[in-house]
Scaffold this motif. Structure first.
Motif, PDB file in Angstrom:
ATOM      1  N   LEU A 175       0.814  -1.217   0.000  1.00  7.98           N
ATOM      2  CA  LEU A 175       0.000   0.000   0.000  1.00  7.98           C
ATOM      3  C   LEU A 175       0.851   1.273   0.000  1.00  7.98           C
ATOM      4  N   GLU A 176       2.174   1.113  -0.115  1.00  8.26           N
ATOM      5  CA  GLU A 176       3.100   2.240  -0.247  1.00  8.26           C
ATOM      6  C   GLU A 176       2.974   3.228   0.910  1.00  8.26           C
ATOM      7  N   VAL A 177       2.942   2.686   2.113  1.00  3.25           N
ATOM      8  CA  VAL A 177       2.898   3.506   3.319  1.00  3.25           C
ATOM      9  C   VAL A 177       4.326   3.743   3.791  1.00  3.25           C
ATOM     10  N   SER A 178       4.698   4.994   3.972  1.00  2.00           N
ATOM     11  CA  SER A 178       6.077   5.330   4.321  1.00  2.00           C
ATOM     12  C   SER A 178       6.361   5.024   5.788  1.00  2.00           C
ATOM     13  N   LEU A 179       7.598   4.619   6.040  1.00  2.00           N
ATOM     14  CA  LEU A 179       8.055   4.329   7.391  1.00  2.00           C
ATOM     15  C   LEU A 179       8.749   5.565   7.957  1.00  2.00           C
ATOM     16  N   VAL A 180       8.319   5.996   9.142  1.00  2.00           N
ATOM     17  CA  VAL A 180       8.929   7.150   9.804  1.00  2.00           C
ATOM     18  C   VAL A 180      10.151   6.717  10.597  1.00  2.00           C
ATOM     19  N   GLU A 181      10.025   5.642  11.347  1.00  4.38           N
ATOM     20  CA  GLU A 181      11.157   5.080  12.076  1.00  4.38           C
ATOM     21  C   GLU A 181      10.894   3.616  12.356  1.00  4.38           C
ATOM     22  N   GLY A 182      11.977   2.885  12.655  1.00  2.46           N
ATOM     23  CA  GLY A 182      11.839   1.470  12.952  1.00  2.46           C
ATOM     24  C   GLY A 182      11.787   0.618  11.709  1.00  2.46           C
ATOM     25  N   ARG A 183      10.971  -0.403  11.746  1.00  6.86           N
ATOM     26  CA  ARG A 183      10.898  -1.366  10.634  1.00  6.86           C
ATOM     27  C   ARG A 183       9.461  -1.767  10.373  1.00  6.86           C
ATOM     28  N   VAL A 196       4.381  -7.886  18.514  1.00  9.04           N
ATOM     29  CA  VAL A 196       4.843  -6.555  18.114  1.00  9.04           C
ATOM     30  C   VAL A 196       3.703  -5.782  17.475  1.00  9.04           C
ATOM     31  N   VAL A 197       3.870  -4.469  17.397  1.00 12.18           N
ATOM     32  CA  VAL A 197       2.843  -3.596  16.840  1.00 12.18           C
ATOM     33  C   VAL A 197       3.528  -2.457  16.106  1.00 12.18           C
ATOM     34  N   ILE A 198       2.889  -1.981  15.057  1.00 13.32           N
ATOM     35  CA  ILE A 198       3.317  -0.781  14.338  1.00 13.32           C
ATOM     36  C   ILE A 198       2.232   0.267  14.519  1.00 13.32           C
ATOM     37  N   ILE A 199       2.625   1.470  14.869  1.00 10.86           N
ATOM     38  CA  ILE A 199       1.666   2.554  15.084  1.00 10.86           C
ATOM     39  C   ILE A 199       1.953   3.668  14.087  1.00 10.86           C
ATOM     40  N   ASN A 200       0.985   4.584  13.911  1.00 13.17           N
ATOM     41  CA  ASN A 200       1.252   5.704  13.013  1.00 13.17           C
ATOM     42  C   ASN A 200       1.763   6.898  13.816  1.00 13.17           C
ATOM     43  N   GLU A 201       2.326   7.871  13.098  1.00 13.89           N
ATOM     44  CA  GLU A 201       3.032   8.960  13.763  1.00 13.89           C
ATOM     45  C   GLU A 201       2.102   9.830  14.611  1.00 13.89           C
ATOM     46  N   GLU A 225      -6.115  -8.323  31.293  1.00 13.60           N
ATOM     47  CA  GLU A 225      -4.697  -8.704  31.316  1.00 13.60           C
ATOM     48  C   GLU A 225      -4.243  -9.216  29.945  1.00 13.60           C
ATOM     49  N   GLY A 226      -4.559  -8.427  28.889  1.00 12.00           N
ATOM     50  CA  GLY A 226      -4.173  -8.812  27.542  1.00 12.00           C
ATOM     51  C   GLY A 226      -2.672  -8.737  27.314  1.00 12.00           C
ATOM     52  N   GLU A 227      -2.252  -9.181  26.137  1.00 13.53           N
ATOM     53  CA  GLU A 227      -0.823  -9.246  25.818  1.00 13.53           C
ATOM     54  C   GLU A 227      -0.202  -7.855  25.694  1.00 13.53           C
ATOM     55  N   TRP A 228       1.083  -7.793  26.023  1.00 13.89           N
ATOM     56  CA  TRP A 228       1.872  -6.589  25.788  1.00 13.89           C
ATOM     57  C   TRP A 228       2.512  -6.682  24.416  1.00 13.89           C
ATOM     58  N   HIS A 229       2.409  -5.614  23.631  1.00  8.28           N
ATOM     59  CA  HIS A 229       2.982  -5.555  22.292  1.00  8.28           C
ATOM     60  C   HIS A 229       4.072  -4.492  22.256  1.00  8.28           C
ATOM     61  N   THR A 230       5.202  -4.843  21.692  1.00  9.88           N
ATOM     62  CA  THR A 230       6.334  -3.923  21.593  1.00  9.88           C
ATOM     63  C   THR A 230       6.268  -3.165  20.272  1.00  9.88           C
ATOM     64  N   VAL A 231       6.434  -1.851  20.325  1.00  6.23           N
ATOM     65  CA  VAL A 231       6.411  -1.025  19.117  1.00  6.23           C
ATOM     66  C   VAL A 231       7.727  -1.219  18.358  1.00  6.23           C
ATOM     67  N   VAL A 232       7.629  -1.695  17.102  1.00  6.13           N
ATOM     68  CA  VAL A 232       8.827  -1.910  16.286  1.00  6.13           C
ATOM     69  C   VAL A 232       8.888  -0.951  15.105  1.00  6.13           C
ATOM     70  N   GLY A 233       7.819  -0.194  14.857  1.00  6.00           N
ATOM     71  CA  GLY A 233       7.815   0.722  13.725  1.00  6.00           C
ATOM     72  C   GLY A 233       6.768   1.796  13.874  1.00  6.00           C
ATOM     73  N   VAL A 234       7.023   2.932  13.222  1.00  4.55           N
ATOM     74  CA  VAL A 234       6.080   4.052  13.182  1.00  4.55           C
ATOM     75  C   VAL A 234       5.929   4.457  11.724  1.00  4.55           C
ATOM     76  N   THR A 235       4.699   4.521  11.232  1.00  4.45           N
ATOM     77  CA  THR A 235       4.435   4.880   9.841  1.00  4.45           C
ATOM     78  C   THR A 235       3.764   6.245   9.770  1.00  4.45           C
ATOM     79  N   THR A 236       3.621   6.740   8.549  1.00  2.00           N
ATOM     80  CA  THR A 236       2.826   7.943   8.339  1.00  2.00           C
ATOM     81  C   THR A 236       1.362   7.638   8.645  1.00  2.00           C
ATOM     82  N   HIS A 237       0.561   8.697   8.763  1.00  2.00           N
ATOM     83  CA  HIS A 237      -0.821   8.527   9.215  1.00  2.00           C
ATOM     84  C   HIS A 237      -1.684   7.874   8.143  1.00  2.00           C
ATOM     85  N   ILE A 238      -2.480   6.901   8.550  1.00  2.00           N
ATOM     86  CA  ILE A 238      -3.480   6.266   7.689  1.00  2.00           C
ATOM     87  C   ILE A 238      -4.840   6.481   8.334  1.00  2.00           C
ATOM     88  N   ILE A 239      -5.818   6.910   7.554  1.00  2.00           N
ATOM     89  CA  ILE A 239      -7.162   7.114   8.084  1.00  2.00           C
ATOM     90  C   ILE A 239      -7.884   5.782   8.185  1.00  2.00           C
TER      91      ILE A 239
END
Length: 245
Positions: A175-183, A196-201, A225-239
């Motif tokens: 979908l050609e979403v740009s990566l701000v940081e991470g992977r 793991v989880v990826i969040i937007n900026e 008491e759900g699972e903990w997810h580690t942030v491995v990437g930050v992308t540009t904003h997606i609506i």
């Protein structure tokens, strides 16, 4: 497109003719001179004229209101059409699949079906790549409650909610979403690896303004008491959700 415009014009003409034809026919049958002369008669006629003025005034006011509402709707449609969802929209084919029944009760069965489907689609001459996700940009994902480990986000004993989307490891590239940081996600992210989880900026800046979100941990559904997810990437904003919200 042209077909939609033609249908809209046809419906408009139909409503116009069907609503105005009978009134025009009745008006053509009256003697205009006697109608005009009736305005100078007694109290009964004056009350009738007053009622007519009220009806005409109400109709004019309502018509103006409807025109304003129509203009707002047209402006909203044009705004949505020009809106940047955070991904390109041209040249993509999309479809929805629901895997139900005894053949897809297990996670492995559903996963194998999607893998085979992706391989088949990617191997076709008319497609370059294929990916899967639980929601397209502009659609609502799953609303989940979340918490972070460095502070308590609860307000009135309630954790905040956020849209969550499950995606394939090649989703952002396709979908050609740009990566701000991470992977991005990769094949090493599996059911047996670290969650793991990826969040937007925009979400990153709201939680950790002026900081890097990489390595931060987010708990999904902390009430249970759900699972903990580690942030491995930050992308540009997606609506995801209401495009005009």
């Amino acid at each position: 497109d042209g077909r939609a415009i033609a249908i809209a014009i046809g419906l408009t003409l139909f409503v116009w003719l069907s609503s105005g034809s009978y009134a025009a026919y009745r008006a053509s049958r009256k003697d205009n001179n006697s109608v005009l002369a009736g305005g100078s008669k007694g109290g009964t006629d004056r009350s009738r004229v007053g009622l007519s003025r009220f009806i005409v005034g109400f109709e004019v006011t309502t018509s103006c209101l409807l025109l304003i509402v129509c203009c707002v709707l047209v402006a909203a449609i044009m705004s949505t059409y020009r809106l940047d969802f955070g991904t390109p929209t041209a040249g993509y084919y999309t479809g929805m699949i629901e895997l139900k029944g005894p053949n897809y009760e297990e996670v492995e069965q559903r996963r194998d079906f999607l893998r085979n489907l992706q391989r088949e689609l990617a191997g076709r001459s008319e497609t370059n790549a294929a990916t899967v996700a639980t929601a397209l940009p502009g659609q609502y994902g799953f609303l989940v409650r979340y918490g972070v480990e460095d502070r308590d986000l609860r307000v009135s004993d309630q954790y905040p909610e956020q849209t969550s989307i499950w995606v394939d490891d090649n989703y952002f590239e396709v979908l050609e979403v740009s990566l701000v940081e991470g992977r991005y996600f990769d094949e090493s992210d599996s059911f047996n690896s670290l969650p793991v989880v990826i969040i937007n900026e925009r979400f990153s800046e709201s939680l950790w303004p002026g900081q890097s979100a990489l390595g931060k941990r987010i708990q999904i559904n902390p009430e249970t008491e759900g699972e903990w997810h580690t942030v491995v990437g930050v992308t540009t904003h997606i609506i995801h959700g209401n495009p005009l919200g």
